[in-house]
Design a protein around this motif. Structure first.
Motif, mmCIF file in Angstrom:
data_model
loop_
_atom_site.group_PDB
_atom_site.id
_atom_site.type_symbol
_atom_site.label_atom_id
_atom_site.label_comp_id
_atom_site.label_asym_id
_atom_site.label_seq_id
_atom_site.Cartn_x
_atom_site.Cartn_y
_atom_site.Cartn_z
ATOM 1 N N HIS A 109 0.847 -1.202 0.000
ATOM 2 C CA HIS A 109 0.000 0.000 0.000
ATOM 3 C C HIS A 109 0.880 1.248 0.000
ATOM 4 C CE1 HIS A 109 -3.456 2.551 0.466
ATOM 5 N NE2 HIS A 109 -2.939 3.121 1.536
ATOM 6 N N ALA A 148 2.007 -1.618 -4.492
ATOM 7 C CA ALA A 148 0.601 -1.437 -4.863
ATOM 8 C C ALA A 148 0.283 0.034 -4.614
ATOM 9 C CB ALA A 148 -0.297 -2.340 -4.024
ATOM 10 N N GLY A 180 -2.931 1.673 -8.929
ATOM 11 C CA GLY A 180 -4.353 1.803 -8.588
ATOM 12 C C GLY A 180 -4.972 3.021 -9.245
ATOM 13 N N SER A 184 -5.021 -1.771 -10.675
ATOM 14 C CA SER A 184 -6.141 -2.090 -9.787
ATOM 15 C C SER A 184 -7.195 -1.002 -9.938
ATOM 16 C CB SER A 184 -5.706 -2.189 -8.324
ATOM 17 O OG SER A 184 -5.497 -0.904 -7.783
ATOM 18 N N ALA A 209 -9.387 1.244 -7.711
ATOM 19 C CA ALA A 209 -9.147 1.651 -6.323
ATOM 20 C C ALA A 209 -10.104 2.750 -5.862
ATOM 21 C CB ALA A 209 -7.694 2.104 -6.178
ATOM 22 N N HIS A 260 -8.692 -2.373 -4.711
ATOM 23 C CA HIS A 260 -7.839 -1.843 -3.630
ATOM 24 C C HIS A 260 -8.539 -0.644 -2.999
ATOM 25 C CE1 HIS A 260 -3.400 -0.281 -2.699
ATOM 26 N NE2 HIS A 260 -4.126 -0.364 -1.609
ATOM 27 N N LEU A 293 -7.527 -5.768 -1.806
ATOM 28 C CA LEU A 293 -6.549 -5.267 -0.831
ATOM 29 C C LEU A 293 -7.240 -4.234 0.053
ATOM 30 C CD1 LEU A 293 -3.424 -4.561 -3.122
ATOM 31 C CD2 LEU A 293 -3.914 -6.639 -1.799
#
Lengths: 407, 407
Positions: free
Chosen positions: B54, B110, B133, B166, B168, B195, B231
């Motif tokens: 993250h 990520a 993301g 991703s 997000a 995410h 996530l």
């Protein structure tokens, strides 16, 4: 002896700094001095070097020896291994610890261990400062206790030296009241620092309440052994009254957040200690409960721990924590260091602002505490002499080769 | 393409490792291969490289920008500064972040931010992996939301690439339920990671209880947006039931201890999450709330925080925390890395065991977590290719020069 530091960042500007003998002689935009040795500090920032106020340096040999165990299993393993350490081991371990301290910007450590002549030898060879604690416990027996006092009267210190001594009764659960009083009266007679572990665990508090009907600080206060030359390592479990006692006596609390977290001892109540204007300094404790000696990391963890403990992001303020790691420690042992000012002792750290963790450079103190690590420490000056220049410490290869024998 | 790594420490022994294309082909006492490029790893130990699960990489430009403020003052300052960041700034900030990640042994992050094509460009140029993301919030407006989905359909990824995407949605307080559902259904259709920030602060929990009559995890579960490709960043304030929901859905909790401590958000209940067999990985969050991207430091702080939080020195066990930082992250994004094994992806970190913090070498995992810092990371291989050799990353001087413009 003069050293001229050229083009160094001092907070927001670039200056030259002239070091004469062991003092900062002059700070100015441009200084010329033909007699001085020049140190080109382009892209380096100068900051006060660290004072590590509680360590057991030779325990560097026990780094990673046993981990993640319940406290008493861990202690038993450590004690068994410590019992096998020879004088030579202590010398080797102390040298490894000093190498680590120099590499991370530390010029001073307050130690507590045994084989004191070996520790002193290592410190004097490597050129940093230490207050070497002569450790006392009743279990040593009267003969060793006497020998320790004799050593403290005639230590193997080569004059002039950056080494001083402390009288260091280990803790209230290993020293009885007579030994504490004897230690204190010796320390006063010989004008030495008095250094002890205090209120590290909840168990210590409970035992003290049972045995002395007093909490640990109240107990030591009742023995009359607390004053402004006292270092109190840990102080994790203080009542309001105890914080007040420490403040009134002018003793210095040495906060060791990594060790207190790793051994699950608890969280030092820094807000309470600040409320009572207690003097606070920072230490790493030994390598077996940290497991490094980086004061940079210790500052970050001290700050983050305070913020999360009080659920208040204003706690553990970076300027406050930086004072704990520098000026407050120097003051506790009577050295005029911890600030970059004319007339101050030249204990200086040079930080590489080209390191990826030091940019952008909005605030160098905040970058140092929250972002930096030892890879940012380029050079280190102790008492006006370089002990590391551009990441190199003389003799470091040999120290590592010897450390590799231990495992 | 073949690389032969000679004389590398793998835990307690010295081996050779043959890398073929992007995989670990063979691990043996001695390997000879005349076609392979040889990397002499004498005095280096090989370990799985880190997966930072993250991050907001370009926030590296905001390192130290404002500090020690109450959360909402801090956020307001950050948001104002962020609003001024151009596409070029995002590119420059991401490059600085990737440099920092490479120097500290991280091969994957990520991310969650905007100007996605700039982030992808920086990642592809520097040769590490990222899951980028695409950040959604209702406040972006319908037009930007559509553009973001369009970008996700046709991203500026150069095939073959180490970049994936991703979807997000930012958080439950910035995205309504329709946006969450739309994001999730898009992620499923295009087989992308999902995410989001979740349960970071107590206020978020209280607001969710007021508005949805459910706690944050219960709320997202009621929308049907949690599964094994999710996530969940933070998860600081989970009830038992929420931990159970996360476990049943197979989502991965991303623990960000430094950020949670620095912003005084609270302590993630790792013991409860482990009790429910939740998948746990580790992240650094953005540089403005950490303030570095070192997974080594994140591991130490994760471990120490768990120990002191539960007052149990067996919590935050080093092997467990090491899995959070490596294998568990790789698994969450479907990459066969995080272990040194034949057939595994060659995401490898080479640690200098001659560093003063790595000796004695009783236990390399414990030394890495509790003692090491970025100065110990000598070299880094991502997907079978070196992105750093002996502390040098190609182009690093330029990245630093550009970063210096920001302050």
């Amino acid at each position: 002896m003069k050293t001229l530091i050229k083009n160094v960042y001092l907070y927001n500007k670039t200056v030259d700094i002239l070091i004469k003998d062991n003092l900062i002689n002059k700070i100015s935009d441009t200084i010329e001095d033909k007699e001085a040795e020049v140190f080109d500090a382009t892209n380096l920032a100068v900051l006060p070097a660290f004072y590590n106020m509680h360590a057991h340096s030779s325990m560097s040999l026990l780094r990673g020896f046993c981990e993640d165990l319940p406290l008493f299993d861990w202690l038993n393993n450590i004690w068994k291994r410590e019992a096998t350490l020879s004088a030579e081991d202590i010398y080797n371990g102390t040298r490894l610890a000093i190498l680590e301290m120099i590499k991370s910007g530390t010029v001073f450590f307050a130690d507590m261990y045994w084989h004191h002549s070996e520790i002193i030898r290592a410190v004097e060879e490597m050129g940093i400062r230490a207050n070497v604690g002569i450790c006392f416990m009743n279990s040593l027996g009267r003969k060793t206790i006497e020998e320790n006092f004799d050593f403290a009267k005639n230590p193997t210190i080569t004059k002039p030296s950056l080494v001083s001594l402390s009288i260091a009764p280990h803790a209230i659960y290993t020293c009885d009241k007579d030994l504490y009083k004897e230690c204190y009266s010796f320390a006063k007679k010989h004008d030495l620092i008095f250094h002890t572990h205090l209120s590290e665990t909840q168990k210590e508090v409970e035992d003290s309440l049972k045995e002395n009907s007093m909490r640990p600080v109240e107990y030591l206060n009742s023995l009359g052994v607390l004053d402004s030359k006292t270092l109190l390592a840990h102080c994790v479990h203080l009542s309001e009254k105890e914080a007040e006692i420490i403040s009134q006596n002018g003793a210095t609390i040495v906060h060791n957040p990594c060790s207190n977290m790793k051994l699950a001892s608890g969280v030092f109540d820094s807000r309470q200690a600040r409320k009572y204007n207690c003097k606070i300094a920072l230490g790493t404790d030994g390598n077996s409960s940290n497991n490094n000696l980086s004061m940079i990391e210790e500052m970050k963890i001290a700050s983050l721990l305070a913020k999360v403990h009080y659920l208040d992001s204003e706690e553990g303020n970076s300027n406050t924590v930086f004072s704990w790691a520098t000026k407050n420690g120097a003051e506790a042992v009577g050295i005029n260091a911890g600030e970059i000012k004319e007339g101050g002792v030249a204990d200086l750290m040079f930080v590489n602002i080209d390191n990826e963790k030091m940019q952008p450079n909005y605030n160098i103190i905040s970058n140092l505490i929250y972002s930096a690590d030892t890879s940012c420490v380029d050079s280190l000056m102790c008492d006006g002499k370089f002990v590391m220049k551009h990441y190199y410490v003389e003799g470091e290869e040999e120290i590592i080769e010897i450390a590799k024998r231990y495992k």
